[in-house]
Design a protein around this motif. Sequence first.
Motif: not given
Length: 463
Positions: A340, A344, A348, A410-411
């Motif tokens: 995951t 991501q 990004e 984001t993560t």
Amino acid sequence: MRLVQVLIPEGNRDSVIAALDEQELDYAIFEETGRGEFEAMVQFPVPPTGVEPVLDNLRAAGVSESAYTIVLPTETVVSTRLQALEALYPGDRLSRDELKANAESLAPELATYFSFIVLSTVIATGGLLLDSSATIIGAMVVAPLMGPAITASAGSVLADRELATRGVALQITGLLLAIAVAAVLGWLLKGTVIVPPGTDIRTIPQVAERTSPGFLSLFIAFGSGIAGAISVSRGSGSTLVGVAIAVALIPPAATAGLGIAWGYAGVAGSAAVLVLVNLLAINLSALVIFWSSGYRPEVTDQHGAVRASVLKRVAVLVVALVGLSVVLGLVTYGSYQTSTFEHQATAETEQFFDQSEFSEYELESVEVDYDSQDIILGDDPTVSVIVGRPSDAAVPPDIADRLDGRLEETTGQNVAVRVGFVIGQESEPIPPTTGTSTSAMTISAPRAERPFAPVDLDGSGGP
């Protein structure tokens, strides 16, 4: 269909014939003159599922358990009672005597067994180092691990302690031998011209596949054990199913040996866990299938003791599997988390360099260094980015920090970002020459150089 031949002890002829007539079997009786304690031999056809109940009735009629008995497969039987017999005994389940005979035949002599273990391990180890799935599958055809697994489970449900002990001992010693052979072979090959110095086995896909065991591995092992038990109890397809069982055991055992040879404790430990999980799952599934298929000891008085023994074995195997499943769960969760994050981070990063302010730059590659061990140890992921830029374009001094902040936002991970820049040139296409035969004229042009600037890892613009 089976053809059964049984010697009738002296004084039991009438009771045996009465038992056969009661079940409406076609039979033939021959006088026995070779052995004094038997007066006749009877033979009769019966479906596979009827062998066990018919023999039980004959033993109740006076036929000894140790009486000379032969069960033969037959191609064709012509009888007016055949249809009624097949309706009375449907299916193709083998009798307990046939199951025991099949299990014994699947556990070869020690010299043969260990020879095939060594050979299959050598082939599997070579396949792992070559990253060749075809070679690994070839090794599975040689591996004799189905027999001991089935033998152990069959001996348990039939109250044959010797058979069960032999099956367990062959499995344990065989897998330990496989690990030892792979370790010795890896140690001998490491650093030779066959395996170049500096080879990192952790980067070989076939090896890496067996050092990250997840719950899918457990399903494969259960499927292999169930297939093995069904094939042996039905008398079909045991050779091909044996390949499936070997696939679940020999490659991870060889991987554990290679981990020992290279000194990678993580590789050896992960592969050993996979071996143990698969071994327990195969034995558990085979034991449950045999018991649920109705296999019981011949002596009725032993049924209670065997039932308690089987339940105890099942409980021990389940507890062990649940404990090891914690490891599988951690690995599965780690694989999900790393996959995951990699998805991501890559997405990004691509969106980051799609912004108009970076129109002069071209994203060349994104590499994410993050695996299950990092999650367990609490290490932060690293994202390495290579960006192409024109020779006259300046390097933004804060690009690594800006990308780092975006990825962390984001993560939700504390990310270490490295950005490297390269300067590249592309040659201009050569226009086609019309009216000239290419066979008579060769056009050559110097290739444009592609000078590369020193890699800027911190985004400061310097070398």
